[in-house]
Every structure is written in structure tokens, then in C-alpha cells.
Design an enzyme around this catalytic site. Structure first.
Site, mmCIF file in Angstrom:
data_model
loop_
_atom_site.group_PDB
_atom_site.id
_atom_site.type_symbol
_atom_site.label_atom_id
_atom_site.label_comp_id
_atom_site.label_asym_id
_atom_site.label_seq_id
_atom_site.Cartn_x
_atom_site.Cartn_y
_atom_site.Cartn_z
ATOM 1 N N GLU A 162 0.789 -1.288 -0.143
ATOM 2 C CA GLU A 162 0.084 -0.108 0.051
ATOM 3 C C GLU A 162 0.761 1.229 -0.059
ATOM 4 O O GLU A 162 0.660 2.160 0.816
ATOM 5 C CB GLU A 162 -1.030 0.050 1.295
ATOM 6 C CG GLU A 162 -1.909 -1.197 1.046
ATOM 7 C CD GLU A 162 -2.881 -1.052 2.446
ATOM 8 O OE1 GLU A 162 -2.595 -0.270 3.273
ATOM 9 O OE2 GLU A 162 -3.705 -2.108 2.315
ATOM 10 N N ASN A 205 2.088 -5.103 -3.167
ATOM 11 C CA ASN A 205 0.649 -5.571 -2.962
ATOM 12 C C ASN A 205 0.097 -4.085 -2.703
ATOM 13 O O ASN A 205 0.299 -3.402 -1.922
ATOM 14 C CB ASN A 205 0.718 -6.567 -1.733
ATOM 15 C CG ASN A 205 -0.705 -7.002 -1.403
ATOM 16 O OD1 ASN A 205 -0.911 -8.065 -2.295
ATOM 17 N ND2 ASN A 205 -1.034 -6.982 -0.156
ATOM 18 N N HIS A 241 -10.269 -6.400 -1.973
ATOM 19 C CA HIS A 241 -11.593 -6.192 -1.021
ATOM 20 C C HIS A 241 -12.442 -5.342 -1.777
ATOM 21 O O HIS A 241 -12.343 -4.283 -1.958
ATOM 22 C CB HIS A 241 -10.946 -5.433 0.073
ATOM 23 C CG HIS A 241 -9.830 -6.063 0.684
ATOM 24 N ND1 HIS A 241 -10.061 -7.254 1.689
ATOM 25 C CD2 HIS A 241 -8.495 -5.572 0.979
ATOM 26 C CE1 HIS A 241 -8.670 -7.509 2.138
ATOM 27 N NE2 HIS A 241 -7.810 -6.773 1.821
ATOM 28 N N GLU A 270 -5.892 -10.624 -1.191
ATOM 29 C CA GLU A 270 -6.908 -10.586 0.076
ATOM 30 C C GLU A 270 -8.221 -10.826 0.042
ATOM 31 O O GLU A 270 -8.896 -9.762 0.450
ATOM 32 C CB GLU A 270 -6.377 -9.277 0.779
ATOM 33 C CG GLU A 270 -4.862 -9.187 1.053
ATOM 34 C CD GLU A 270 -4.470 -7.966 1.806
ATOM 35 O OE1 GLU A 270 -5.327 -7.262 2.353
ATOM 36 O OE2 GLU A 270 -3.138 -7.869 1.706
ATOM 37 N N ASP A 272 -12.077 -10.656 -0.368
ATOM 38 C CA ASP A 272 -13.391 -10.814 0.145
ATOM 39 C C ASP A 272 -14.447 -9.839 -0.583
ATOM 40 O O ASP A 272 -14.213 -8.939 -1.220
ATOM 41 C CB ASP A 272 -13.548 -10.229 1.725
ATOM 42 C CG ASP A 272 -12.563 -9.143 1.882
ATOM 43 O OD1 ASP A 272 -12.493 -8.085 1.269
ATOM 44 O OD2 ASP A 272 -11.901 -8.980 3.224
HETATM 45 C C1 XIL Z 1 -5.813 -6.194 8.169
HETATM 46 C C2 XIL Z 1 -6.134 -7.441 9.185
HETATM 47 O O1 XIL Z 1 -7.213 -8.189 8.522
HETATM 48 C C3 XIL Z 1 -6.975 -6.882 10.509
HETATM 49 O O2 XIL Z 1 -7.182 -7.707 11.426
HETATM 50 C C4 XIL Z 1 -5.958 -5.782 11.208
HETATM 51 O O3 XIL Z 1 -6.530 -5.350 11.995
HETATM 52 C C5 XIL Z 1 -5.521 -4.713 10.025
HETATM 53 O O4 XIL Z 1 -5.358 -5.409 8.952
HETATM 54 N N1 XIL Z 1 -4.801 -4.807 3.411
HETATM 55 C C6 XIL Z 1 -3.808 -5.274 4.061
HETATM 56 C C7 XIL Z 1 -4.031 -6.369 5.181
HETATM 57 O O5 XIL Z 1 -2.811 -5.370 3.547
HETATM 58 O O6 XIL Z 1 -2.818 -6.415 6.093
HETATM 59 C C8 XIL Z 1 -5.091 -5.900 6.228
HETATM 60 O O7 XIL Z 1 -5.271 -6.810 7.161
HETATM 61 C C9 XIL Z 1 -6.299 -5.490 5.469
HETATM 62 C C10 XIL Z 1 -6.038 -4.352 4.417
#
Ligand code: XIL
Length: 361
Positions: A162, A205, A241, A270, A272
Site C-alpha cells: 500500500e 501489494n 477487497h 486478500e 473478500d
Molecule cells: C488487516 C487485518 O485483517 C486486520 O485484522 C488488522 O486489524 C488490520 O489489517 N490490507 C492489508 C492487510 O494489506 O494487511 C489488512 O489486514 C487489510 C487491508
């Protein structure tokens, strides 16, 4: 012989009764779910929130059978972030992450490392926030100690997470690292990681690159620049996401294709699917569940259609059960973003993923 006959008869009768049952009642007999991992020729993974203060492996005992059956890859949802692995300037704490690595190995699963460098305030070690020394040397040491420790055990790493701004997506995100070192910290991290573990596949990422054209372009410009200068960047992770209706599938495909066209590995890292931001339903109703199924299916299909087999780094889902999802923790209304419900039952979303994997492989 005479004794066996009644048994045979009973078995035949039972088989007949079973065949007359409706599919719904048959589903209640423990028919094993098809495994996602067997339907793909690339890693299919799940994020597990264990390690250090997050709880230990015993906490996932209840779900262990489902994890082993469905997945062949694991990511630590939090346990390999900066503050957990590097809690004090001269202290690295690998115990919990090592336990996760041996758990994965013991069950024939690979691991992807997440993440060597991430700005997020909650995941930055406190000592780093006030660090006054040589930032370049310190970050290099951070990356190399961790990569060396896991060399040969982790197949790949998210090296930087990020780093591109999301509100102003045509510039790097204002982070502590950018402030101290300028954008050079990104390439320095890739170089350091590659030196420490030359066999690891190294990813950048991020989220929203499939949603915002400027953010995608900014990332692609960074990739092109790195490729010109032979910075060891091997892949891009799309967090994915997403919600039910946004970004649209054409945007998702063209983002995946643009990265694939550069010869890089591509992960959906990641995934969802939020579904309740607008409706604010109290329970997951069948109509929403079906929309979510279709959404999972179209994104999995888009991945398979857009990324050639040799460049598929895999798909990882950001949690196992709906109740484990980070989105559920952080939102004031309920949501059901994952593939399995709170009891570990496969949701329509699961079947959407399976169909996507099977129809387009
Ligand atoms: C999130 C976790 O899922 C949470 O449990 C934590 O509180 C914060 O981080 N992008 C990412 C992940 O790269 O590492 C993040 O994970 C979600 C967004």
C-alpha cells in the site's frame, strides 16, 4: 452364507432409500465438499489470524479440518507484520510465525509472507515511529533479517504494501518511510529482499488498483521504471477487497491484464466481497447470498481469463469464516464477506468460486 444374506439385503434397501432422498436431505449426510485446491493449478490460500498476541494455533483447531481440506496456501493475516516480527530495534521475534510455518509445512501447505514494509499506524512498531538513526540502513536490516530467517520456507513475500495513495492516486502515499527516504525506500526494499532470499518471489501489494485508473497507471509506471532499471520486482498482488457491484468486472479484467502483459506474477491476495454497505440487512438473505456467489465467480473467472497459467501466483481469501473477517470487526452493521458461514458451512459464495475455477481453467 445364510448369515450374510440378510446383511446384503439391508445394504441394498439402504442404498435404495438413499437414492430416493431429495438432494437437500442427502446434503445432510456428511458428503465431503469438493476442495478448492483440487480445482486449481495454482495456490489457493486463506489468511489466518494467529501469532503473537493474536492467539495461537490452538484457536483454529475447530476449523483445522476445513482449512486442510480446502487450501494449500496460508498467509498470516497479521502475525508477520512489522510490529510482530520486529518489536524492538534489536529484537526479532519469530517464535509464533515459525509455529505457523511449521503448521503449514506439516499439512502440505505453502506460505506467502505478508508483509515486510507497511505504513499502517497500528502495525508499525512503536520504536520505529520515533527512530532517529540511519533509516536506510535500519530498513535494509529489517527486510534482510526477516527474509534470511524465512529463506527456503516462504515461497514469496509482499515486500511493500500500500505505498500508493488512495485519495490522491497519482502519487505515493505520505508515510513515515516516504518522509524519511523518499520513494527510493520501495526499490531499496526489493533489492534488500532479493539479496537476502534470491529465490523468493517478490510482490508489490495494494488495493484499489482495479478501481481507480490513476492508481493503476501510477503502479504500472512504477513497474515499468523498475523493469527498466532491473529492480527485482516479480509480481503484483491485487488485494481485491471489493463489494457486490464495484469495481465493475471490465475494470478488474483490464487491471489484471495490464500486469500480466508485463510478464509479472499476479496474485489475488486478500479477497473478500462485502455485500451489506447499502442494504444494511440484518441477516444474510438468499438474494444477497446469490449476488455474492455470482460476484465471486465472475472475479475468479476474470483472473483465469486474464492471467496466463505460468503467471498465476494464486488466490487467497482474507479469512475463513464470516465471523473472522476484518470487515465484520470494523463495521457498525453486519456483513458476510467470506466463503464459509460462522459454523463452517459452505455458502453460495464457495460454490461461486468453485464454479469459476472449474469452468475457466
Ligand atoms: C488487516 C487485518 O485483517 C486486520 O485484522 C488488522 O486489524 C488490520 O489489517 N490490507 C492489508 C492487510 O494489506 O494487511 C489488512 O489486514 C487489510 C487491508
Amino acid at each position: 452364507m445364510l448369515k450374510i444374506m440378510p446383511c446384503r439385503f439391508t445394504v441394498t434397501l439402504l442404498a435404495l432409500m438413499l437414492s430416493l432422498w431429495s438432494p437437500e436431505s442427502r446434503a445432510q449426510v456428511a458428503v465431503p465438499l469438493p476442495a478448492l485446491k483440487d480445482s486449481a493449478k495454482f495456490p489457493v490460500g486463506v489468511a489466518l489470524n494467529v501469532g503473537n498476541e493474536l492467539g495461537d494455533l490452538a484457536d483454529i483447531q475447530e476449523s483445522a479440518a476445513l482449512i486442510h481440506q480446502q487450501f494449500n496456501s496460508i498467509v498470516a493475516e497479521n502475525g508477520m507484520k512489522m510490529r510482530f516480527l520486529h518489536p524492538a530495534i534489536n529484537t526479532y521475534d519469530f517464535a509464533a510465525a515459525d509455529a505457523l510455518v511449521s503448521y503449514a509445512r506439516g499439512h502440505g501447505m505453502m506460505m506467502h509472507g505478508h508483509t515486510l514494509i507497511w505504513h499502517h499506524d497500528s502495525q508499525l512498531p512503536d520504536w520505529m515511529k520515533t527512530y532517529q538513526g540511519d533509516w536506510q540502513a535500519m530498513l535494509r536490516d529489517h527486510v534482510q533479517q526477516i527474509c534470511r530467517h524465512f529463506a527456503g520456507k516462504l515461497k514469496s513475500w509482499d515486500v511493500v504494501n500500500e505505498a500508493i495513495d488512495n485519495k490522491l492516486p497519482d502519487q505515493y502515499r505520505a508515510t513515515l518511510f516516504l518522509d524519511k527516504l523518499g520513494p527510493a525506500y520501495i526499490e531499496q526494499a526489493f533489492i534488500a529482499a532479493h539479496e537476502a532470499d534470491p529465490t523468493a518471489v517478490l510482490y508489490y501489494n495494494d488495493f484499489g488498483m482495479e478501481a481507480k485508473a490513476e492508481k493503476l497507471q501510477f503502479m504500472l509506471d512504477m513497474v515499468d521504471d523498475f523493469q527498466r532499471r532491473q529492480i527485482p520486482l516479480h509480481g503484483i498482488g491485487f488485494q481485491m477487497h471489493v463489494s457486490i457491484d464495484s469495481p465493475n468486472i471490465a475494470q478488474i479484467k483490464s487491471a489484471l491484464q495490464a500486469v500480466a502483459a508485463r510478464g509479472l506474477q499476479v496474485r489475488i491476495s486478500e479477497m473478500d466481497v462485502r455485500l451489506n454497505q447499502k442494504q444494511k440487512a440484518a441477516t444474510l438473505n438468499p438474494a444477497l447470498a446469490q449476488q455474492q456467489k455470482a460476484r465471486y465467480r465472475e472475479i475468479v473467472s476474470a483472473y483465469l481469463q486474464s492471467v496466463p497459467p505460468a503467471q498465476r501466483g494464486g488466490i487467497t481469501f482474507w479469512g475463513l469464516l464470516d465471523k473472522d473477517s476484518w470487515l465484520v470487526e470494523s463495521k457498525p452493521y453486519p456483513d458476510w464477506p467470506l466463503l464459509f458461514d460462522d459454523q463452517g458451512q459452505a455458502k453460495p459464495a464457495f460454490w461461486g468460486v468453485l464454479e469459476g475455477l472449474r469452468e475457466s481453467r
